[in-house]
Write a protein that holds these residues in place. Structure first.
Motif, mmCIF file in Angstrom:
data_model
loop_
_atom_site.group_PDB
_atom_site.id
_atom_site.type_symbol
_atom_site.label_atom_id
_atom_site.label_comp_id
_atom_site.label_asym_id
_atom_site.label_seq_id
_atom_site.Cartn_x
_atom_site.Cartn_y
_atom_site.Cartn_z
ATOM 1 N N THR A 102 0.503 -1.274 0.018
ATOM 2 C CA THR A 102 -0.209 0.367 0.208
ATOM 3 C C THR A 102 0.526 1.680 -0.290
ATOM 4 O OG1 THR A 102 -0.010 0.430 2.379
ATOM 5 C CG2 THR A 102 -2.138 -1.158 1.601
ATOM 6 N N GLY A 103 1.662 1.107 -0.065
ATOM 7 C CA GLY A 103 2.674 2.020 0.372
ATOM 8 C C GLY A 103 4.711 1.797 -1.127
ATOM 9 N N ALA A 104 5.235 2.592 -0.860
ATOM 10 C CA ALA A 104 6.412 2.412 -2.073
ATOM 11 C C ALA A 104 7.414 2.288 -1.067
ATOM 12 C CB ALA A 104 6.649 2.792 -2.647
ATOM 13 N N ASP A 105 6.565 2.629 0.495
ATOM 14 C CA ASP A 105 8.487 2.955 1.698
ATOM 15 C C ASP A 105 8.041 1.920 2.489
ATOM 16 O OD1 ASP A 105 5.524 3.914 2.248
ATOM 17 O OD2 ASP A 105 6.522 5.067 3.628
ATOM 18 N N ILE A 106 7.088 0.479 2.213
ATOM 19 C CA ILE A 106 7.699 -0.574 2.711
ATOM 20 C C ILE A 106 8.044 -1.926 2.421
ATOM 21 C CG2 ILE A 106 4.900 -2.333 3.709
ATOM 22 C CD1 ILE A 106 3.002 -0.500 3.471
#
Length: 337
Positions: A322-326
């Protein structure tokens, strides 16, 4: 738990056989544990999984015109390249029409040649008639020629002018006939070209829907090709999760037949409209949801490397963030053969 009969057989084996069986049993146990862990409900926050299956773009090669298949050069499972002739429709009628059109072209060109000859003749007549008129003017002025004879010469000159214009119109008509007959011939040649069915893309023959000797209708499919450079997994996610995805972000795929490998992918498409999941999704709870279709696209270079192993219809799990930083968990680190 192992069946009792299998346990009895294993106990009856000599002690020396156990070292050979132990690695295989351990490997199967690890794979089973991996599948159970990934299919379980526990996933890191921000990582979503969903059931899906591998698909590829399908191209239907159809006959543009009705006819009998003279030959089909490929069969299911064959690899084809773009532009390769894969089937041909018999064309005796169109070949006869082409010969008739070409004969019409020759006839029209002959008519043009006759018109050119007639124009030369009419122009000569016109020159002679106009010369007679010019001479008649001087003779009339000197009284050596009657006015009646002079008027006859003028009439003959006008008739020569009209005959020349008619010959020129005949030549134009022949030129129009040539262009029309040539267009008919080109049209039939185009039909003959379309009767040879070529592969629009490189790929693998998925279905052969017609055989040599069968009569096919106009627009009837003959071959279906899979474009193995455009392979993806389709998954379905609820709106709350699909809305957080970013196109082009990383994804992961694990296939049921080879759960020990983790295949990299990217989010290539998120549907704009929600829909009910199809029956292809095996989980009954998921089929009841209103969800968005998501495509996890496989890299073309990766597909080219494992070209022979690529198959459609294979089921597995798709994972997105749900997020590229995960960060991806260790169990979803890329692992290829």
């Amino acid at each position: 738990m192992l069946p009792r009969r299998l346990v009895a057989v294993l106990l009856a084996l000599p002690v020396l056989a156990w070292p050979a069986l132990a690695p295989q049993v351990q490997a199967q146990s690890r794979i089973k544990a991996l599948i159970e862990r990934l299919r379980g409900d526990s996933m890191p926050a921000g990582v979503i999984k969903s059931n899906g299956r591998i698909e590829a773009t399908q191209i239907d090669v159809a006959s543009k015109y009705a006819g009998r298949l003279a030959e089909v050069k490929v069969k299911e499972g064959d690899e084809v390249t773009a532009g390769q002739v894969i089937a041909r429709v018999a064309s005796p009628e169109y070949e006869a029409q082409l010969r008739a059109a070409q004969a019409q072209v020759l006839r029209a060109r002959q008519s043009q040649a006759e018109a050119e000859a007639l124009i030369a003749q009419r122009r000569s007549d016109q020159i002679f008639a106009r010369t007679e008129v010019e001479r008649g003017k001087e003779l009339v002025a000197k009284g050596y020629l009657s006015k009646q004879v002079y008027d006859q010469r003028v009439a003959r000159a006008d008739a020569a002018d009209a005959a020349l214009r008619a010959a020129e119109a005949q030549r134009e008509q022949a030129q129009f006939a040539i262009r029309a007959s040539e267009a008919d011939a080109e049209q039939i040649k185009a039909i003959l070209v379309d009767l040879s069915l070529v592969a629009p893309r490189s790929g693998r023959v998925q279905y052969q829907l017609a055989r040599t000797g069968e009569v096919v209708a106009a627009g009837a499919r003959v071959i279906t090709i899979l474009d193995l450079s455009d392979v993806y997994m389709t998954i379905y996610l609820p709106a709350a999760e699909a809305g957080k995805l970013a196109l082009g972000d990383e994804a992961r795929i694990i296939l049921d037949p080879v759960p020990q490998f983790v295949i990299p992918a990217t989010i290539g498409f998120v549907a704009a409209d929600a829909q009910f999941t199809p029956k292809a999704v095996e989980t009954a709870e998921e089929r009841e949801k209103l969800v968005f279709r998501v495509k996890l696209q496989l890299d073309q270079q990766l597909l080219a490397k494992y070209h022979r192993q690529v198959k459609t219809g294979v089921r597995g799990l798709g994972f997105v963030r749900t997020g590229a930083d995960i960060a991806w968990p260790d169990s979803l680190g890329v692992k290829l053969p």
